[in-house]
Design a protein around this motif. Structure first.
Motif, PDB file in Angstrom:
ATOM      1  N   SER A 113       0.843  -1.085   0.042  1.00  0.00           N
ATOM      2  CA  SER A 113      -0.132   0.062   0.030  1.00  0.00           C
ATOM      3  C   SER A 113       0.735   1.241   0.097  1.00  0.00           C
ATOM      4  O   SER A 113       2.091   1.303   0.515  1.00  0.00           O
ATOM      5  CB  SER A 113      -0.874  -0.080   1.232  1.00  0.00           C
ATOM      6  OG  SER A 113      -0.282   0.221   2.354  1.00  0.00           O
ATOM      7  N   GLU A 120      -2.833   5.931  -0.469  1.00  0.00           N
ATOM      8  CA  GLU A 120      -4.026   4.953  -0.013  1.00  0.00           C
ATOM      9  C   GLU A 120      -4.383   5.068   1.497  1.00  0.00           C
ATOM     10  O   GLU A 120      -5.545   4.988   1.987  1.00  0.00           O
ATOM     11  CB  GLU A 120      -3.545   3.504  -0.573  1.00  0.00           C
ATOM     12  CG  GLU A 120      -3.584   3.308  -2.126  1.00  0.00           C
ATOM     13  CD  GLU A 120      -2.968   2.323  -2.463  1.00  0.00           C
ATOM     14  OE1 GLU A 120      -3.124   1.750  -3.618  1.00  0.00           O
ATOM     15  OE2 GLU A 120      -2.410   1.435  -2.000  1.00  0.00           O
ATOM     16  N   ARG A 143      -6.394   8.262   2.093  1.00  0.00           N
ATOM     17  CA  ARG A 143      -7.724   8.091   1.810  1.00  0.00           C
ATOM     18  C   ARG A 143      -8.399   7.242   2.907  1.00  0.00           C
ATOM     19  O   ARG A 143      -9.670   7.573   3.471  1.00  0.00           O
ATOM     20  CB  ARG A 143      -7.701   7.383   0.473  1.00  0.00           C
ATOM     21  CG  ARG A 143      -9.182   7.339   0.012  1.00  0.00           C
ATOM     22  CD  ARG A 143      -9.127   7.006  -1.486  1.00  0.00           C
ATOM     23  NE  ARG A 143     -10.465   6.853  -2.132  1.00  0.00           N
ATOM     24  CZ  ARG A 143     -10.712   5.993  -3.051  1.00  0.00           C
ATOM     25  NH1 ARG A 143      -9.811   5.640  -3.891  1.00  0.00           N
ATOM     26  NH2 ARG A 143     -12.102   5.925  -3.436  1.00  0.00           N
ATOM     27  N   PRO A 169      -8.748   1.098  -1.991  1.00  0.00           N
ATOM     28  CA  PRO A 169      -7.567   0.454  -2.359  1.00  0.00           C
ATOM     29  C   PRO A 169      -6.495   0.330  -1.400  1.00  0.00           C
ATOM     30  O   PRO A 169      -6.392   1.348  -0.630  1.00  0.00           O
ATOM     31  CB  PRO A 169      -7.106   1.448  -3.614  1.00  0.00           C
ATOM     32  CG  PRO A 169      -8.343   2.404  -3.739  1.00  0.00           C
ATOM     33  CD  PRO A 169      -9.180   2.357  -2.885  1.00  0.00           C
ATOM     34  N   GLY A 170      -5.629  -0.635  -1.728  1.00  0.00           N
ATOM     35  CA  GLY A 170      -4.763  -0.925  -0.392  1.00  0.00           C
ATOM     36  C   GLY A 170      -5.091  -1.392   0.794  1.00  0.00           C
ATOM     37  O   GLY A 170      -3.960  -1.793   1.631  1.00  0.00           O
TER      38      GLY A 170
END
Lengths: 346, 346, 346, 346
Positions: free
Chosen positions: C9, C13, C16, C57-58
């Motif tokens: 990651s 990410e 976020r 994501p991640g």
């Protein structure tokens, strides 16, 4: 690893946990939550430590962050493994079909089957010489005689052969005749056997155990990989559930999950999953649609005279029909059928 | 065996079925129902025939009437089997407690445990020298060194000893030191191993597989019995279900079912069933209340330092407390605790 | 809640994820591990947020730290709940036996049963007026006529009565006649029904669903508790597994687990768990040995003439015999049988 | 029905069984086997009789020959049922895609979704207004407001709409707005609800229960059919097993089994089966390859902001990609995608 302390945990309990972790040479990182103190552990953790921490006073839960398998993981090995055996590539762009009878009964039976399945598009010949049977009173296979027939028929038809090995002391014998060693579902956690097949230089097809989680299956593969044998093929053959209309429940989801978390090729065995011949074609199509790299299918010249697993075997006609339905499904997934390609060459 | 024909079956389909049965030397008996013709088969039926009949046109269902196991059944052998080992009788009027650590770690650890569990009422000493582990990276036991410690400590404390054998080629070695051979849950359908332990003259404790039905378990026992080894002890240790708060789900019902359909003794293993030490005492009490002939319990001098299965091990105090609760439950079932009786003799 | 980021990651990410959590008004706590960044969340978390974070994501894994139920937890409410109904206390020091026929067939049948079970030691009378049946062609109960018989017979014999309510619009009707409302296994997640029984002031016996985890069962109880009805009794009646020799598999472990994590009383229903009368006594004894607060048992004057569940019903003699075996088991757990105590008073 | 007597059964026990059967007005047919006497029963058998016979002395086993469902069986109704709703034919030659959000959140959200899924090839719009939630603290849907939005958006986009009904007293309300009534997995054996939806003239989509056998599922359909509502659509959405990497295990085999034993259409719900969006496309392709008549798929404009089931929802792009992969799979099974055909017309 993360340790969640109980809401009621006290300072000395937290200290005892952190001391225990540091005694293993690992570092801790403490976070105070609203209800719970959370202790993070940095570094590789042994099962013994996790087990011990669960028992300490004040501990609510111990959560593992890293996956327990490594060599089998895609994180560790991002590119797909392709297992090559006598010109057949399993896990590559082509769908590989392995077909043949459950048990080898005679050279005639096996030869007829090999010719039929090859003509229809199979690349690998399967056949059992040592058969695991639930009851001691059932037919247990021809043993070495069967292995000799298998090797001869495979050679004659230019097909690599796969057969099951049931016991550590059979490994050398079976490896003498077989191109791929199969470890059956009932032996998926026969750890001595896993070590032994890992020591050979033969590809190993590892069937999922009837009640094994995907993680346990990958840990069983890890036993083989840890012996420096990297040629492991996984095979989904159905798990045990409460449903009684099928012999097992094919866990179709395991195919895309394996593809995501592991680099190893995965094939489907619709014959054992279903236990009934009329379910084999739809399950075979579904497995390839879900992303399987190949199929293992039982085919018999005359299923109602078979000495083992007749009810789930296809005859030559229904196998041929299945192969013709399979091609567009493979193409829809941007893949080809291995043997079809071969035949289309001049 | 009974064959139910489809509502739509025709005369020639019925004839084909009956002919096939008669080819096996068996007699048929035909009944015409309102919707279905039903064909009864007289005599012993092989799996091959059943499988074949399922495939014939017009056949709806094939139902087995007789149980597939024979030597393990109470029908065949109405009186309880009592397994005797060095003065301990398993399956008789006394409840037998087998206790000890999951893995043998040292002579000190085992000796302390043996003395504590014997003083509290255990009759048999357990301890693992070869350990099946889900991950290849976990502690796999001391091997023969562990076996030697086990035999010595057992002898010193006058307790017969039980330990697991994982592989056919270990059977001779383990049998040299152990009084009872244990076949673990993951090996319940390791058929080569079952044959081998059947060839020894040692009692065998056969654990139920994680996803084995009671019928499959009795068929695994049948493998051992078929080798003329009649000293089989069954052990319920939990099955795999969807519930995640326990390691396995102890199938308490299997105890009275085994008592009804088989003559073999059955004991309960609450440690593996639960996977958590605080569930061991209630499950142990429940198993004896349900009719178990004994218990197999993990005890460790210091569970949070154990090299294997610490979270499910009792320490000496909690084992002693459990034993004191067990006595009135045993008496409520008209039984005694073995070792307690011994101690009360002059 | 803890969010484990993937090994791969990136910083944006992680940002976020933390921003998303802070948008919900919650605080984060970031720990950098060797392989993984771990983000802790402080405060109460909604399912929506957890679901959302899993998709970012991640993110590798989202782990819940707190239990999702609160009112049902022992952490929130440490003292045992005792449900009192017409002088009978469920969850207190006495074991409470609820007995009667599966379906009410006539006043004669119910009266005879009530007298017999009370004489043998039962405190609560059970009987079904609305019957859930797998097939639409089976007997579905006498409806309100049955409720009237139940109320009358209960009053005459000074026994509180329990009966099943299957639908939200039946709640008022059933509550008019019954002292305890039973929610059946098939309705454990009938959330509208749970809300409705929660709005009454009647005790509710909540059976565990066939495939419900212990956590889902406590969340179903939470529905009732959240309506301010605190009189919930849990009832273990077996879960669905692969084993076919029993109707369901009694999960004996759920009894001590519930005792540990919840303050609500728990009783066992060996009749539905087993599905066979001869398994009822051993399972009943096991449930009490494991710590159950009571039992729900099907008793019928003439089981082989019963309109429902005959095979799992005890007749009067076998119920009487069971009650005599139960007393020493209860005493071994430091408990008494309710009705026996009552009878011993002058 | 067939009754197998015990090997040890006596003449008077056999007489008692035959008399009992004849009292029900049925005829018997007795066969003497080598070990067992077998009694065949001619005519339709009630559950009560079967239950009673199991209890009689000397009876070993009672075997049912006929299937317990009738209206749902292909034997009774050989031709495929095609459910027609506003020009969409479910169970015919075209594969029907039903798509939309798990929960209706707003008109904007639903309208955007309807336009996107219709453009990509969906024929039916799904959206939840009443949501069954495991925890009482989760979002339970917009109720009638949601139904109004659903009906309006469906009308505007010329798509029939489907939504769940959770309770008998909601049936009239939901039927006012919905074209297809959905009965959820947790309500599959909510028999009062089955009766009520059977009394409407709306098609009913019946999801398989988490722990329901295929036979129980067809018996639940039988409840609806028995109310003269013949428009039943079955929906496989995964069953509960021990595997924890998926929310449920999609039982792909149920699709060809239903096709064989029933005339009712069957569709697959890969979203609930998997619980993870990245598994939805492979499972969707597999379901159609296995023979499903359609799919029910969760689509959300912005899954990571969804109020329910975000992790298993596709966004518009991934739904569009799936639809393009689906067409060749459908064609490989000699079928078309419904909406694609519509669009190709002039």
């Amino acid at each position: 690893m993360i340790i969640v302390m109980k809401a009621s945990s006290k300072a000395d309990e937290i200290n005892r946990v952190t001391k225990r972790i540091e005694d293993f040479g690992l570092k801790v990182h403490i976070s105070e939550g609203v209800d719970h103190t959370v202790i993070g552990v940095l570094g590789n953790v042994f099962t013994e430590l996790r087990d011990a921490l669960e028992l300490l006073p004040g501990v609510e839960q111990v959560l593992l962050v890293s996956k327990p398998y490594k060599l089998a993981s895609r994180e560790f090995h991002p590119r797909d493994t392709v297992v090559e055996v006598k010109g057949v590539a399993i896990g590559g762009p082509e769908i590989i079909i392995m077909a043949g009878p459950c048990a080898i009964e005679s050279e005639e039976q096996l030869l007829a089957t090999a010719q039929a399945v090859k003509a229809a598009g199979a690349s690998v010949l399967r056949g059992g010489a040592f058969k695991p049977r639930t009851s001691p009173y059932d037919f247990r296979g021809l043993g070495e005689t069967g292995l000799k027939i298998l090797a001869a028929v495979g050679k004659e038809n230019k097909m690599p052969v796969i057969t099951e090995v049931m016991s550590p002391d059979q490994v050398d014998l079976v490896a003498k005749y077989a191109d791929i060693l199969q470890v059956g579902a009932r032996n998926m956690q026969n750890f001595v056997l896993l070590d032994e097949v890992g020591k050979t230089n033969k590809p190993v097809l590892l069937k999922r155990g009837l009640s094994s989680t995907i993680q346990e299956w990958l840990l069983a593969a890890e036993y083989i990989l840890a012996q420096d044998n990297e040629q492991v093929i996984l095979c989904e053959r159905g798990i045990r559930t409460f449903e009684t209309q099928t012999r097992n429940t094919m866990d179709i989801s395991s195919i895309p999950i394996i593809e995501r978390v592991s680099h190893l090729p995965i094939i489907g065995d619709p014959s054992h999953a279903a236990g009934k011949w009329y379910l084999v074609p739809p399950l075979a199509l579904a497995a390839v649609a879900a992303g399987a790299d190949g199929l293992l299918i039982e085919v018999h010249p005359n299923p109602d005279m078979a000495l083992a697993d007749g009810p789930q075997s296809l005859n030559f006609d229904s196998f041929g029909l299945l192969m013709s339905q399979l091609l567009p499904i493979a193409q829809a997934r941007n893949r080809q059928l291995a043997n079809k390609v071969a035949k289309s060459k001049p």
